[in-house]
Design an enzyme around this catalytic site. Structure first.
Site, PDB file in Angstrom:
ATOM      1  N   CYS A   1      29.767  25.395  32.698  1.00 17.95           N
ATOM      2  CA  CYS A   1      30.126  25.632  34.102  1.00 17.95           C
ATOM      3  C   CYS A   1      31.598  25.795  34.368  1.00 17.95           C
ATOM      4  CB  CYS A   1      29.711  24.623  35.145  1.00 17.95           C
ATOM      5  SG  CYS A   1      30.332  23.052  35.002  1.00 17.95           S
TER       6      CYS A   1
ATOM      7  N   CYS B   1      26.421  20.869  37.630  1.00 15.51           N
ATOM      8  CA  CYS B   1      26.611  21.532  36.201  1.00 15.51           C
ATOM      9  C   CYS B   1      25.148  21.849  35.884  1.00 15.51           C
ATOM     10  CB  CYS B   1      27.287  20.892  35.308  1.00 15.51           C
ATOM     11  SG  CYS B   1      27.217  21.705  33.331  1.00 15.51           S
TER      12      CYS B   1
ATOM     13  N   TYR C   1      -6.918   2.302   6.542  1.00 14.12           N
ATOM     14  CA  TYR C   1      -6.167   1.107   6.020  1.00 14.12           C
ATOM     15  C   TYR C   1      -6.042  -0.169   6.801  1.00 14.12           C
ATOM     16  CZ  TYR C   1      -2.870   4.165   8.636  1.00 14.12           C
ATOM     17  OH  TYR C   1      -2.112   4.953   9.669  1.00 14.12           O
TER      18      TYR C   1
ATOM     19  N   LYS D   1       2.069   4.641   1.566  1.00 12.05           N
ATOM     20  CA  LYS D   1       2.297   4.998   3.024  1.00 12.05           C
ATOM     21  C   LYS D   1       1.951   6.567   2.945  1.00 12.05           C
ATOM     22  CE  LYS D   1       5.606   5.393   6.954  1.00 12.05           C
ATOM     23  NZ  LYS D   1       5.043   6.220   7.411  1.00 12.05           N
TER      24      LYS D   1
ATOM     25  N   GLU E   1       0.939  -1.251  -0.026  1.00 11.23           N
ATOM     26  CA  GLU E   1      -0.001   0.121  -0.139  1.00 11.23           C
ATOM     27  C   GLU E   1       0.783   1.221  -0.015  1.00 11.23           C
ATOM     28  OE1 GLU E   1      -2.355  -0.194   3.633  1.00 11.23           O
ATOM     29  OE2 GLU E   1      -3.305  -2.009   2.957  1.00 11.23           O
TER      30      GLU E   1
ATOM     31  N   ASP F   1       1.386  10.367   4.064  1.00  4.61           N
ATOM     32  CA  ASP F   1       2.015  11.130   5.090  1.00  4.61           C
ATOM     33  C   ASP F   1       1.199  12.024   5.763  1.00  4.61           C
ATOM     34  OD1 ASP F   1       4.189  12.141   6.330  1.00  4.61           O
ATOM     35  OD2 ASP F   1       5.090  13.350   4.549  1.00  4.61           O
TER      36      ASP F   1
ATOM     37  N   LYS G   1      10.624   3.281   3.353  1.00  2.00           N
ATOM     38  CA  LYS G   1      10.820   4.738   3.406  1.00  2.00           C
ATOM     39  C   LYS G   1      11.727   5.202   2.068  1.00  2.00           C
ATOM     40  CE  LYS G   1       9.470   7.092   6.613  1.00  2.00           C
ATOM     41  NZ  LYS G   1       9.753   7.345   7.929  1.00  2.00           N
TER      42      LYS G   1
ATOM     43  N   CYS H   1      31.745  16.529  31.318  1.00  2.00           N
ATOM     44  CA  CYS H   1      31.743  17.507  32.467  1.00  2.00           C
ATOM     45  C   CYS H   1      31.435  16.758  33.660  1.00  2.00           C
ATOM     46  CB  CYS H   1      30.744  18.696  32.228  1.00  2.00           C
ATOM     47  SG  CYS H   1      30.446  19.631  33.468  1.00  2.00           S
TER      48      CYS H   1
ATOM     49  N   CYS I   1      34.133  23.040  30.398  1.00  2.95           N
ATOM     50  CA  CYS I   1      32.498  22.631  30.212  1.00  2.95           C
ATOM     51  C   CYS I   1      32.108  24.390  29.656  1.00  2.95           C
ATOM     52  CB  CYS I   1      31.908  22.364  31.513  1.00  2.95           C
ATOM     53  SG  CYS I   1      30.145  22.492  31.254  1.00  2.95           S
TER      54      CYS I   1
HETATM   55  S1  IVH Z   1      -0.558   0.200   8.852  1.00  9.90           S
HETATM   56  C1  IVH Z   1      -0.550  -2.093  12.792  1.00  9.90           C
HETATM   57  N1  IVH Z   1      -0.922   1.543   6.535  1.00  9.90           N
HETATM   58  O1  IVH Z   1       2.639   5.147   8.849  1.00  9.90           O
HETATM   59  C2  IVH Z   1      -0.519  -1.137  11.383  1.00  9.90           C
HETATM   60  N2  IVH Z   1      -0.041   2.390   8.204  1.00  9.90           N
HETATM   61  O2  IVH Z   1       5.160   4.855   9.883  1.00  9.90           O
HETATM   62  C3  IVH Z   1      -0.753   0.103  11.526  1.00  9.90           C
HETATM   63  N3  IVH Z   1       0.664   4.949   7.616  1.00  9.90           N
HETATM   64  O3  IVH Z   1       1.643   4.557  12.017  1.00  9.90           O
HETATM   65  C4  IVH Z   1      -0.341   0.823  10.528  1.00  9.90           C
HETATM   66  N4  IVH Z   1       0.047   4.771   5.351  1.00  9.90           N
HETATM   67  O4  IVH Z   1       0.490   6.420  10.655  1.00  9.90           O
HETATM   68  C5  IVH Z   1      -0.509   1.751   7.674  1.00  9.90           C
HETATM   69  N5  IVH Z   1      -1.404   2.176   4.499  1.00  9.90           N
HETATM   70  C6  IVH Z   1      -0.655   2.511   5.623  1.00  9.90           C
HETATM   71  C7  IVH Z   1      -0.278   3.743   6.129  1.00  9.90           C
HETATM   72  C8  IVH Z   1       0.216   3.902   7.272  1.00  9.90           C
HETATM   73  C9  IVH Z   1       0.509   5.639   6.658  1.00  9.90           C
HETATM   74  C10 IVH Z   1       1.261   5.577   8.912  1.00  9.90           C
HETATM   75  C11 IVH Z   1       0.661   4.952  10.238  1.00  9.90           C
HETATM   76  C12 IVH Z   1       1.716   4.411  10.910  1.00  9.90           C
HETATM   77  C13 IVH Z   1       2.965   5.230  10.206  1.00  9.90           C
HETATM   78  C14 IVH Z   1       4.072   4.116  10.723  1.00  9.90           C
END
Ligand code: IVH
Length: 661
Positions: A398, A418, A216, A109, A107, A111, A301, A413, A395
């Site tokens: 101090c 301090c 999600y 991610k 999926e 932001d 990431k 230190c 330091c």
């Molecule tokens: S699943 C137990 N799915 O990323 C599973 N998280 O860095 C919980 N996030 O805390 C998370 N897109 O806030 C999941 N497709 C996605 C996501 C996602 C963004 C966020 C979420 C998580 C954070 C972790």
């Protein structure tokens, strides 16, 4: 009248779903507005008939006086991270070792910020932030402003469902444009803008900022796979991201990652990576989780953005242990969504190994997209005027002569008094994972220290005697003082492990604090423990055992503990107690395969309750391997090393005798 109101609510809700979720409006804007007007008018005249899922209720803004705490039905976990193809393949290998036929869902991610929603009988009831994962804050009033979120599901079910609140790139740009016109500071990125809107008491702000949401995760469901769960959420009318895919192999995952690395700029919202989840929910349950992360999912990431800026100076700071840290002062620059002015350079060895000089242009990125890191100098921009850093001898706070650590790398230190050390210790004491006191941020603590309001830990608990004085301070009002004092009082009820961590005994982290607290149950038992006995605890080495004894041998610390106790700070362990049992105590266990009558995580908890130790891999030190169905290489290794093996029947009988099942 009641019937017409119901009818209007149904039509308008359906129109909202088609418009926001399915991109398929069946009412013109005019028609929609005129029906909404009619509903508004009727509700005004007959307020007794206002329905909880009326669209008017959703967009009506509300001001609340404070955020209520909410305990999540199931804890909200974060995700572990991987940063490159190799780490993705390692993640897959680890899972495939246990489940050779595993499939994944990939999926995007999002932001944004995590949220947990509660529906009762299909009607939206509450939304909460993640907070510390166990307790979050009620943000219902702001989530109600999200137009794509249905107030009523297509089925009358009870649900706790998780997702991400985000702001589209378009709304973010519009929001910042408006702020610029109004002379307000700009938001760094859509995530900050979304978070800033959600953490407002007045929901008018969230409404103006135009937030959105994707769901999600459904923690408790009888369904079989994550993919089916996502289909189900969609069927209920909840917004889900359509760009998910099934992956049968690591190669499939890599293809998905490559696709979205390329196409990320075309998305109407920001993503910071890809989430990879084991599809089978049975496998997810077996894999379980660590304290923070599920083991069945991870986040890839995207590589950190790298920028160039000037290293204008290096300044030294003093930590709570007295350690001196050099920090880069940088020409402010935006990287990965926020402006960076400083970055830690750790120690002199680090600076030397990177060949950094004052005046250099340097490459800068954010490690794990969070912590700014100086990667190295841009050598071809050197002019010869750059200056070598000279280590300070005293330091900076101090003026005490610094001493070198045994490793010869770090400087300290040594002055226990301090001011910098004291302030840092106080900041650590109140921090979220220690005593968890809200309202004493770094700045405030520094000010309070300089004003002689807080000079030591007990002073924090004496603040309540200076309430009026605090209220009169600039930047404080009676409400914030009230909240601070409540938070301080609440912290007195913390379980022992928080206090142990907060005291700042060298080498005591959150994890071993919990182990020690569980084992000794109260501070008096711990105070009387000797080095030999402490060393018997798993994960407690000789140095740490010595540090603990030194701490309690120091008369000043004994007085400190007595004072805190007299002030009402709890000094006992409040979590589940350990019970000594010869079958488990101090033995090392490895669990492998599937047991039909208990989940692996639950079994682990029981073993730990009886003072057993559960580890991940079989070695000569393992005492027992517990083997379920489809056990893999761990079983073979146990046979090879001649380690005691318990099958399902054996462990079942033991647990039955203990009345654990
Ligand atoms: S699943 C137990 N799915 O990323 C599973 N998280 O860095 C919980 N996030 O805390 C998370 N897109 O806030 C999941 N497709 C996605 C996501 C996602 C963004 C966020 C979420 C998580 C954070 C972790």
């Amino acid at each position: 009248m009641k019937e017409r109101i119901q009818e209007l609510v149904d039509i308008l809700n359906k129109a909202n779903v088609e418009y926001y979720l399915n991109d398929d409006p069946f009412l013109s804007d005019n028609e929609y507005d005129s029906l909404l007007n009619e509903l508004n008018k009727l509700e005004h005249d007959y307020p007794q008939y206002i329905l909880p899922d009326s669209p008017t209720q959703k967009v009506a803004t509300k001001v609340i006086s404070e955020f209520q705490k909410v305990t999540h039905d199931t804890p909200m976990f974060s995700l572990s991270n991987v940063f490159n193809e190799e780490e993705v393949r390692d993640f897959d290998k680890k899972i495939r070792k246990e489940f050779p036929n595993c499939e994944y869902v990939c999926e995007l991610k999002m932001d944004g910020l995590a949220v947990s929603l509660n529906y009762e009988k299909g009607v939206f009831k509450r939304a909460a932030t993640r907070g510390d994962g166990v307790v979050g804050e009620d943000i219902t009033h702001n989530v109600l402003t999200i137009k794509s979120l249905p107030l009523k599901l297509k089925e009358p079910v009870d649900l706790e469902v998780r997702g991400e609140i985000y702001m589209s790139k378009k709304s973010f740009n519009e929001c910042n444009k408006k702020r610029e016109e109004e002379g307000l500071p700009l938001f760094q990125n859509p995530r900050n803008a979304a978070a800033g809107s959600i953490r407002q008491l007045d929901s008018k702000i969230a409404k103006e900022r135009d937030l959105d949401i994707y769901l999600y995760h459904l923690p408790n469901t009888p369904l079989k796979t994550h993919y089916e769960t996502m289909e189900y959420l969609k069927k209920l009318g909840l917004p889900t991201n359509p760009n998910l895919t099934l992956a049968k192999s690591a190669d499939d995952i890599i293809t998905y990652i490559e696709h979205w690395t390329q196409n990320r700029p075309q998305l109407p919202y920001e993503i910071d990576g890809i989430v990879i989840k084991v599809n089978s929910l049975a496998m997810q349950r077996e894999l379980g989780q660590t304290a923070k992360y599920p083991k069945w999912a991870t986040a890839y990431k995207f590589p950190a953005e790298e920028v160039i800026t000037k290293l204008t100076d290096i300044v030294f700071t003093v930590g709570r242990t007295g350690q001196i840290t050099p920090n880069a002062v940088l020409e402010p620059i935006k990287v990965a969504g926020s402006t960076v002015k400083r970055a830690t350079l750790h120690n002199m060895d680090y600076i030397r190994s990177k060949d950094l000089k004052i005046g250099d242009y340097v490459y800068l990125h954010k490690a794990g997209d969070v912590i700014p890191e100086v990667v190295g100098p841009v050598l071809n921009r050197r002019q010869g005027t750059e200056k070598e850093l000279v280590m300070i001898k005293k330091c900076p706070i101090c003026n005490t002569d610094l001493v070198k650590s045994a490793s010869e790398i770090d400087y300290f230190c040594p002055n226990q008094a301090c001011p910098a050390r004291n302030v840092e210790s106080l900041i650590h004491f109140v921090s979220r994972n220690a005593m968890n006191i809200d309202g004493l941020g770094d700045r405030i603590m520094e000010d309070f220290y300089n004003m002689h309001i807080i000079r030591n830990f007990p002073d924090i608990y004496l603040l309540k005697n200076r309430k009026q004085e605090l209220i009169e301070l600039e930047g404080f009002g009676s409400k914030s003082v009230e909240n601070l004092l409540i938070s301080i009082e609440n912290s007195k009820q913390n379980s022992l492990e928080r206090l142990l961590f907060a005291l700042g005994i060298p080498g005591i982290g959150e994890k071993n604090a919990r182990t020690i607290a569980k084992k000794y149950e109260n501070i008096d038992n711990l105070k009387n423990a000797n080095v030999e006995e402490l060393q018997l605890i798993p994960d407690i080495g000789g140095t740490l055992a010595q540090n603990i004894c030194n701490f309690f041998d120091n008369p000043a610390n004994r007085i400190l503990i007595r004072e805190l106790k007299e002030l009402g700070v709890n000094m006992t362990y409040l979590g589940e107690k350990i019970i000594e049992h010869e079958t488990f105590s101090n033995k090392k266990f490895v669990l492998t395969g599937t047991l039909s009558f208990i989940k692996r995580d639950e079994l682990k908890k029981i073993i730990e309750k009886y003072n057993g130790i559960v580890t991940g891999s079989v070695s000569a030190k393992t005492d027992v391997v517990i083997v379920g169905e489809d056990a893999g290489s761990k079983y073979d290794k146990a046979v090879e090393l001649n380690i005691e093996i318990w099958d399902e029947v054996t462990i079942h009988k033991i647990l039955e005798d203990l009345k654990e099942i």
